[in-house]
Design an enzyme around this catalytic site. Structure first.
Site, mmCIF file in Angstrom:
data_model
loop_
_atom_site.group_PDB
_atom_site.id
_atom_site.type_symbol
_atom_site.label_atom_id
_atom_site.label_comp_id
_atom_site.label_asym_id
_atom_site.label_seq_id
_atom_site.Cartn_x
_atom_site.Cartn_y
_atom_site.Cartn_z
ATOM 1 N N ASP A 156 4.720 -6.990 -11.320
ATOM 2 C CA ASP A 156 5.152 -5.718 -10.738
ATOM 3 C C ASP A 156 4.826 -4.587 -11.710
ATOM 4 O OD1 ASP A 156 6.328 -4.022 -8.908
ATOM 5 O OD2 ASP A 156 8.384 -4.457 -9.531
ATOM 6 N N GLU A 212 0.492 -0.663 -12.150
ATOM 7 C CA GLU A 212 -0.544 0.334 -11.820
ATOM 8 C C GLU A 212 -1.182 0.991 -13.057
ATOM 9 O OE1 GLU A 212 1.583 -0.895 -8.597
ATOM 10 O OE2 GLU A 212 2.494 0.146 -10.288
#
Length: 900
Positions: A481, A484
């Site tokens: 998770d 990005e």
């Protein structure tokens, strides 16, 4: 004499000036004519992201035509047809294609700094179906993505290369003036991509622009965005810059995939991939046309000729990497939630098993961590290791979450192994001073360092940390998770100031990103990785973490890794699956999930799903009931929701949801042999697992915009209920033979819309005629299901059908390369059903075929034989027109022949 010469010189100079003026007037006249003659849909914006201004527009030799209407979407300042800022120097033939050189014209005007003075365009016919075109700086090395490792074309002998060019599906024609090219399909002379003399080609240091006309408006891909399946060409912008944000229309998403598939007017398809990891905008306009605006790197295009949609995806995944084959257990049902105590975890387990709901994997969000730090276990979860061992004893599995950031200031720094090892190996992303950049993610300590997965020591560091924690909790897979990478501050806790900060943090052109600056809720663009500056590497960060995780798990467990990640980039599907992030519990987001799972299959990532019943906000009984029906047919099926929301595991929501869940999941588990076989096909041939209708019916334009139905492979059509208080679905069935899965009714469609009943506990399914689906008697886990007997569902079309089964142990790393598998083909021809065992190297004592259901049998058989011996355990239903064979007790590893 001197006076005469002087007069002659002055006259000559005057003559030259007059010629220049006449030339300027001529150019102006042509420009004005080309400006006035351009229709609105062919106007390419000369001042993107800037306020339209007549003075600036005319200074850079662009057309200015203001409109009276305030709601117009076409630009007021736009390029003329003859706009050109590069001259052709030389074009030459090569073994593999062509090379062209261009130089910047002396009279170049545009809004961008550091225009590249000399360019090289390479055309390489790599295979008959694949063409590569690159445009690069001749004199200076520019950034090219180091990941994924593209399966490079290797030049063969001159004779072979000439044959490749000759056999190519493509022709390429270069513009006579300026940088531009047209890619043409040879077979029908269709121009697939035409960038000649349109749109204002620009190649500067931090802004590259290229526009092209396209042959149709049927364009798909360009993810990750919240859009319809069929992309809008009505002046729509699609921005590529990985970002942590709840998916909404019009914003950049968690992943970047600059790839599109286009259906031509003929029904043929082709694909285009821009291999560039820098932030970019891609604009579609009604011409139809496409404009790429990239803020770094080079232009590196791959063209794939198809001609079918499936061919395009197979050709694309051949260069970026075929999808990985997931472990069999990962195709079962998963459950997770954020904001859960260990006691809550046990309650979910108890009520789910008591309800008899099939499931395989229990997950933990960051709640299990001590102070939300990776590779730690909270005292509140000190019983988790024992719980995971108990799951393994009943054939279930466990997955934990990891983030790429670890605490950079730990209260026990000398004993917190990840930080100590990371500092020793120097594997953290650096700020401009050369020290580890510090942001903030979940760590309670308040400061976070980010692992630089491009560093040569990072993979070993990551493997050691995973290995250490495996000794604490024997988990089966990893969930990546916040990669990005996400950050709760902009850039760095100390800011992104450096002598280069303005260059990297504030480029002259800013794509249409969330937050309106590049380091918004991520790290500084000027941050340093081993492989370069974050400005270039941002979009590949999650991919490199995924590669390191896949490598670590495969070595530590010596079984097929299971990795799910949020951030993605081309090539990602070779290592992991994806979930679509923090979506809302809404009917709209449930519908959107269909487009999402289709798109990620186009991107070579077939193991994909959305959070069933939604993540944010509270679900409802009806919404969750319908969503679990749909989610049962996600390739990756997981229920997950946010903290502070009410429990949404099915057993917590009452009888209606329990019944819906059991019916849909038992159907899924019965179909797992078919689904697993589809994943094998994706792994070996690059096909999609989930696909839209137009993949199978590319000449039926009624299918082109359908994003409320989808197929598993070619044979199973899923028709979910997507509206509140609805007990039917309005569906389109292409011209074909279809059978309703549950009641076995036959529908002979000529390409029509139908109303199909959908009781509250049922998702309508259709089986396509002409296909054979291998199934298995389901149980409550995949472990138990694999011990059950097999069945065949045969859907006839003109008395014929075909299918196959791939089977291995479901977890070995190299079952395909080691030939440790079984592959069986099934064929129906008239009244004979037979199998062909193509490979029989996996020893499975449970590979027994007991039942066969044959749909669409018009005449009742008088007798039946199996392998030429009489067989009496069959039954024919005259009303259904279905033939049933029971208690066959056939070993599938031996070929069989059934005749009636």
């Amino acid at each position: 004499m001197y006076l005469q010469n002087d007069c002659i010189s002055k006259l000559f100079v005057l003559f030259i000036h007059i010629l220049f003026i006449l030339h300027a007037l001529f150019v102006l006249q042509i420009t004005m004519f080309s400006c006035n003659s351009l229709p609105n849909e062919l106007k390419f914006d000369c001042l993107p992201k800037n306020k339209s201004d007549q003075i600036i527009c005319e200074q850079i030799n662009c057309c200015w035509t203001p409109e009276n209407q305030t709601d117009t979407q076409w630009p007021w300042c736009y390029y003329s047809e003859c706009y050109n800022n590069y001259n052709v120097i030389n074009v030459s033939e090569t073994n593999t294609g062509k090379i062209a050189f261009y130089n910047l014209t002396a009279m170049t005007y545009n809004n961008y700094k550091k225009n590249i003075k000399m360019l090289r365009l390479d055309i390489v016919f790599e295979t008959p179906q694949r063409l590569r075109i690159t445009i690069d700086d001749v004199h200076h090395k520019r950034y090219k993505p180091p990941y994924p490792k593209i399966h490079e074309f290797k030049e063969k002998s001159k004779q072979n290369n000439n044959n490749t060019i000759k056999l190519s599906d493509f022709n390429v024609r270069l513009a006579k003036t300026g940088v531009g090219f047209a890619v043409i399909r040879k077979s029908d002379d269709t121009i697939l991509f035409d960038s000649r003399n349109i749109g204002g080609f620009i190649f500067s240091d931090q802004f590259i622009q290229l526009s092209a006309l396209l042959p149709s408006k049927y364009i798909y891909g360009l993810g990750e965005h919240k859009t319809n399946l069929l992309l809008s060409s009505n002046w729509k912008m699609y921005t590529m810059f990985n970002h942590d944000s709840t998916p909404k229309p019009g914003i950049n998403g968690y992943g970047s995939h600059p790839f599109y598939l286009l259906i031509e007017k003929s029904g043929k398809s082709h694909g285009v991939f821009l291999f560039n990891s820098n932030a970019m905008d891609i604009l579609l306009q009604p011409a139809p046309a496409i404009t790429y605006r990239v803020i770094g790197g080079i232009l590196d295009f791959y063209f794939f000729s198809g001609p079918t949609p499936s061919d395009v995806i197979s050709q694309y995944t051949k260069i970026i990497g075929r999808p990985f084959l997931p472990p069999y257990w990962s195709l079962g049902y998963h459950m997770c939630r954020y904001g859960q105590t260990f006691e809550d975890l046990i309650k979910v387990y108890n009520r789910t098993t008591k309800a008899g709901i099939p499931w395989d994997t229990h997950w933990n969000d960051i709640d299990y961590m001590d102070h939300k730090d990776d590779f730690t276990l909270s005292n509140n979860f000190n019983q988790l290791p024992e719980y995971v061992n108990s799951l393994h004893k009943v054939g279930m599995h466990h997955v934990i979450i990891l983030d790429p950031g670890i605490p950079s200031r730990h209260f026990n720094e000398n004993f917190f192994v990840p930080l100590k090892d990371g500092l020793k190996d120097d594997i953290f992303i650096k700020n401009f001073t050369g020290q580890p950049l510090e942001g903030k993610v979940w760590n309670n300590g308040g400061k976070t360092a980010f692992i630089d997965f491009t560093h040569p020591k990072a993979t070993e560091f990551w493997k050691i940390q995973i290995s250490n924690f495996l000794k604490v909790v024997n988990f089966d897979g990893l969930w990546l998770d916040m990669n990005e990478p996400a950050n709760f501050v902009d850039g760095d806790l100390n800011g992104c100031l450096s002598f280069e900060s303005d260059h990297w943090e504030n480029p002259q052109y800013l794509p249409n990103i969330v937050g309106n600056h590049l380091n918004y809720k991520t790290i500084c663009m000027s941050a340093r990785h081993y492989a370069g500056v974050h400005y270039n590497l941002h979009n590949v960060y999650g991919l490199v973490e995924t590669i390191a995780t896949y490598d670590a798990l495969s070595k530590l467990k010596n079984t097929r890794p299971f990795v799910i990640s949020r951030s993605s980039f081309p090539g990602f599907g070779h290592y992991a699956g994806h979930w679509t992030g923090d979506i809302n519990s809404s009917w709209d987001d449930m519908k959107q999930s269909i487009t999402d799972i289709i798109n990620f299959n186009l991107f070579g990532i077939p193991l994909v799903g959305a959070d069933i019943c939604g993540f944010h906000h509270n679900t409802t009984v009806e919404l969750c009931s319908r969503w679990i029906q749909l989610g049962a047919f996600y390739p990756f099926a997981r229920n997950h929701n946010d903290q502070f929301m009410k429990d949404q595991d099915p057993a917590a929501l009452g009888t209606e949801v329990i019944l819906s869940t059991k019916k849909s999941l038992l159907t899924r588990y019965s179909l797992l042999p078919y689904l697993y076989s589809l994943f094998w096909k994706a792994h070996i041939e690059g096909e999609t697992v989930v696909r839209p209708l137009f993949f199978e019916y590319p000449f039926d334009d009624n299918t082109y915009a359908i994003d409320t139905q989808f197929l598993w492979g070619a044979a199973l059509l899923i028709l979910p209920v997507l509206k509140e208080k609805s007990h039917h679905v309005d569906v389109y069935l292409p011209r074909d033979t279809w059978y309703e899965f549950y009641n076995k009714n036959i529908i002979l469609s000529n390409g029509s819309f139908f109303v199909i009943e959908a009781p509250i506990d049922t998702i309508p399914l259709m089986v396509r005629g002409g296909f054979i689906l291998p199934t298995q008697m389901p149980s409550i886990t995949t472990t138990l299901s694999r011990q059950n007997y097999y069945e065949l569902l045969v859907a006839t079309k003109r008395n014929q059908a075909a299918g196959f089964l791939f089977l291995d142990d479901g977890e070995s790393l190299d079952s395909w390369t080691n030939n440790a598998y079984n592959k069986i083909q099934f064929r129906l021809m008239n009244t004979t059903l037979f199998s062909i065992v193509e490979m029989n190297n996996y020893n499975d004592n449970n590979c027994i075929l007991q039942n066969i259901t044959i749909l669409g049998v018009v005449r009742e058989p008088l007798n039946a034989t199996i392998n030429e011996y009489p067989f009496n355990h069959y039954f024919y239903n005259k009303t259904e027109k279905v033939l049933y064979f029971k208690m066959l007790n056939l070993n599938l590893t031996n070929s069989f022949n059934i005749t009636w």
